[in-house]
Write a protein that holds these residues in place. Sequence first.
Motif, mmCIF file in Angstrom:
data_model
loop_
_atom_site.group_PDB
_atom_site.id
_atom_site.type_symbol
_atom_site.label_atom_id
_atom_site.label_comp_id
_atom_site.label_asym_id
_atom_site.label_seq_id
_atom_site.Cartn_x
_atom_site.Cartn_y
_atom_site.Cartn_z
ATOM 1 N N ALA A 70 2.908 -1.735 1.070
ATOM 2 C CA ALA A 70 2.586 -2.607 -0.065
ATOM 3 C C ALA A 70 2.598 -4.075 0.351
ATOM 4 C CB ALA A 70 3.570 -2.364 -1.198
ATOM 5 N N ALA A 71 3.564 -4.453 1.181
ATOM 6 C CA ALA A 71 3.678 -5.854 1.597
ATOM 7 C C ALA A 71 2.513 -6.283 2.477
ATOM 8 C CB ALA A 71 4.993 -6.056 2.345
ATOM 9 N N LEU A 72 1.898 -5.325 3.162
ATOM 10 C CA LEU A 72 0.798 -5.642 4.071
ATOM 11 C C LEU A 72 -0.554 -5.704 3.375
ATOM 12 C CD1 LEU A 72 1.789 -3.431 7.140
ATOM 13 C CD2 LEU A 72 1.784 -5.922 7.057
ATOM 14 N N GLN A 73 -0.597 -5.484 2.098
ATOM 15 C CA GLN A 73 -1.872 -5.529 1.389
ATOM 16 C C GLN A 73 -2.509 -6.903 1.563
ATOM 17 O OE1 GLN A 73 -1.713 -4.313 -2.694
ATOM 18 N NE2 GLN A 73 -3.905 -4.565 -3.025
ATOM 19 N N GLN A 74 -3.790 -6.868 1.894
ATOM 20 C CA GLN A 74 -4.488 -8.100 2.215
ATOM 21 C C GLN A 74 -4.730 -8.944 0.970
ATOM 22 O OE1 GLN A 74 -7.915 -7.925 4.959
ATOM 23 N NE2 GLN A 74 -9.078 -8.990 3.381
ATOM 24 N N HIS A 75 -4.503 -10.238 1.117
ATOM 25 C CA HIS A 75 -4.817 -11.205 0.065
ATOM 26 C C HIS A 75 -5.670 -12.305 0.690
ATOM 27 C CE1 HIS A 75 -2.003 -9.278 -2.666
ATOM 28 N NE2 HIS A 75 -1.082 -9.313 -1.705
ATOM 29 N N GLY A 76 -6.715 -12.636 0.058
ATOM 30 C CA GLY A 76 -7.587 -13.662 0.602
ATOM 31 C C GLY A 76 -8.727 -13.083 1.409
ATOM 32 N N ARG A 77 -9.429 -13.949 2.087
ATOM 33 C CA ARG A 77 -10.661 -13.597 2.782
ATOM 34 C C ARG A 77 -10.379 -12.789 4.042
ATOM 35 N NH1 ARG A 77 -15.276 -18.022 4.551
ATOM 36 N NH2 ARG A 77 -16.876 -16.529 5.246
ATOM 37 N N PHE A 78 -11.224 -11.794 4.312
ATOM 38 C CA PHE A 78 -11.108 -10.971 5.511
ATOM 39 C C PHE A 78 -11.337 -11.810 6.760
ATOM 40 C CE2 PHE A 78 -13.033 -8.593 8.947
ATOM 41 C CZ PHE A 78 -12.281 -7.434 9.020
ATOM 42 N N SER A 79 -10.540 -11.550 7.790
ATOM 43 C CA SER A 79 -10.737 -12.170 9.096
ATOM 44 C C SER A 79 -10.560 -11.102 10.172
ATOM 45 C CB SER A 79 -9.734 -13.301 9.330
ATOM 46 O OG SER A 79 -9.810 -13.741 10.679
ATOM 47 N N PRO A 80 -11.440 -11.075 11.184
ATOM 48 C CA PRO A 80 -11.295 -10.073 12.249
ATOM 49 C C PRO A 80 -10.345 -10.488 13.360
ATOM 50 C CG PRO A 80 -13.300 -11.330 12.585
ATOM 51 C CD PRO A 80 -12.676 -11.859 11.321
ATOM 52 N N ASP A 81 -9.579 -11.566 13.177
ATOM 53 C CA ASP A 81 -8.682 -12.020 14.233
ATOM 54 C C ASP A 81 -7.619 -10.981 14.525
ATOM 55 O OD1 ASP A 81 -5.871 -12.985 12.966
ATOM 56 O OD2 ASP A 81 -7.498 -13.286 11.532
#
Length: 880
Positions: A671-682
């Motif tokens: 749950a804590a790792l859920q992405q927030h904001g714009r995707f980045s492939p870094d």
Amino acid sequence: MRTDTGQVFRLEDYRASDYRIPELEMTFRLTAEETRVTARLQVERRADATPQTPLLLDGDGLVLEALEIDGAPAAPDAYEATPDSLKITRPPQRERFTLTIVTRLAPADNKALMGLYLSNGVYCTQCEAEGFRRITYFLDRPDILSVYRVRIEARREEAPLLLSNGNPVESGDLGEGWHYAVWHDPFPKPSYLFALVAGDLSAVRDRFVTASGRTVALAIYVEHGKEERAAYAMDALKRAMRWDEERFGREYDLNVFNIVAVSDFNMGAMENKGLNIFNDKYVLADPDTATDTDFANIEAIIAHEYFHNWTGNRITCRDWFQLCLKEGLTVFRDHEFSADQRSRPVKRIAEVRTLRAHQFPEDQGPLAHPVRPRRYREINNFYTATVYEKGSEVVRMIRTVLGEDAFRAGMDLYFDRHDGQAVTIEDFLACFEEASGKDLAQFALWYHQAGTPHLAVSTRHDAESGEFVMDIEQSVPPTPSEARKRLMHIPLAFGLVGPDGRDMTYQSAEGAEVEDGVIHLRKRRHSVRFTGVRARPVVSLNRGFSAPVTLSVEQPRSDRLFLARHDSDLFSRWEALNTLFTEAAIEAAARIRGGKAAEFEADLLSMPAEIAADESLEAAYRALALTLPGESDVAREMGTNIDPDAIAAARDALRTAIGRQGQATFAEIHAALQQHGRFSPDAESAGRRALRNVLLDYLAAAGGPELAARQFQAADNMTERAAALAVLAHQFPESEQTRAALAAFEARYRDNPLVLDKWFTVQATVPGQGTVDRVRALMAHPAFSLTNPNRVRALIGAFASFNQTGFHRADGEGYRFVADTVLAVEAHNPQVAARLAVSFRAWRSLEPGRREEARKALAAIAGQKQLSRDLRDIVERTLA
């Protein structure tokens, strides 16, 4: 299609050609059904050849329309022509003459995708290894280096873009809707590096300023509407160009660098000088259509093909036996690039997993061959993990043996001494010997000898004297055509880990050369004695995977648990945990075969939650550490009498047990790792997604499909969407959530073939007996085509290579299905068919019932009267 000739090519038979072709002018008049190629060869006879020596040129299915010698039509008795060769029986007596050859091709009919073919409306070439002879008669061998000038003529409406190697020279209008372009490559190159592309494509353009201040025009050509999806590839190219200047001192040499993405391609990409041709799978990416793995692969393969400009193009192979000289060396370079761009420990683990999954089985089976083969019947079948991945490992070991400074000095000498030449492994190694002053004669066996060396290690410690002894014995198992092996020089990196988890120091080491944390093993047995070691150490071996060997260490399980928690070398820490997982799966499989339930040690089940929560480790590393060894990895360690169903059941049981033990911790972190904001492939963002997806797999095994279904529905990027789909399909294939997700994925991406390949692969790798029928049904899907290599690899290749329970179905139906499909593919593309047939390579390690079913399927292929050289070579070596 080239049928089998039975000819075997041997390294010891190599001799230089009697003729050179220093210059070549070509004119292509392109049409889909009838392309005319005019090739004007400037031919030189070598000084040691007699004037009466015939000139024999290679062909492959060619139609000869005209032949001139020094501008005059050749007399009928001056030559002998067949579709597969052109022999000038009475060449001119002078040392240099001009040969003009006109051939007729039908690109639209070329389904083998070698030579000149038409791909989705685009004219394209693939000439490695021996495709140029499908275009014109030539000395089609790597040691014939020529300067090319190429004129391309085509209808402007059909092909507004006309590309070839080198720099553009001129272009213009021909009238009646036709136009032309002329390209000149000033650097002599072998014919396998020739390239031509003509069609209607869109360009993504940029520029790069080299270290010396020259401006290079960059372009990536893609189908119209896909320009934005090439942005990451362009960024990767520019980073690779700068990196090669900084790390190896290699500057790009032409005025332009072009990449073209095509949809029908037998390989991943091709490094043609100044005009790289790519499978579009390794160019096109955006967050909605590409996973983090796709982004990483694009970065690595763009770099790999660019790095070939020096390691493969400017310096090329004398003959195809030296293939590792360009491929293994360039893989090493792209691995180093990716390690610098991302995470070195994570990259190293990924490299070793690939090596073990593909190259170790090659070394242990009927297709084993040295990094530099000594003989072949079909060179296309030696583009193998041994040449590429083990070849890279050998270069890495050279660096370990010599040290970073001497290695760089050797590489600099190699570039300076052999620029513009076609060379051998001996030439390569001589540069390092000269730069370092070290004798690499024994080390060179890594190139010449097949098989994975094995090290048996035992230790003893005397606390009173402070002496710690490591007894090491090396052996190399026999391989086909090579029963007796010579002793290798093996650089074994190590550490002595103390009770506090830190590396211990010692006063001295005797019994072998020990330098900078590396034991150099050169004899069959070594007893390495360390003094000044008061506390009993836990030995950490093959740190960083310093040598591609297997190990058996007399070491209690508690030592491996200790290393999994404390080893300072992150590769060895992963290795300890991976070994524990593998041993647990093997023991559970044995219990299951014996009719008992799987059981696992409590300390092993609790460790994954500890690792998942350890924020001192980067997320990508934790994801790899928590990833269980695959079913084929477990099978490889078992060795013989393999029952894939028992292995699959054992691995499932281990996953479920770990998931239940760590469920609360995993859920919180997921749950804590859920992405927030714009995707980045870094790398950091990709690592967080990788960890989240590994945890999802465990949570689904412990709790059901609901969480995976929610992740699938909420995902705003392909990485999380595809991972959730795989969890649903593989763990809950008959659930309503899975059916809904598969239908939604297909509906969303039905017009995007590359993304739909993921949908094919997910279903092809669903475990169980019924997947054969599922794959058969998917072959009738409108998006599937047996003539497109990407589709074949995504569905049939994935089933045969990664579906252990489906392909190895006990009744043999999986084998029969793949054998039938191999023959169907071979009718138009022998190269792809041969690669599919490699999936049978481990058949002798199966339990008796499956072993016999696999043998019968192979025998059915071998029994066909008309087989290509590619396929017969693989099948006969596999059955031998």
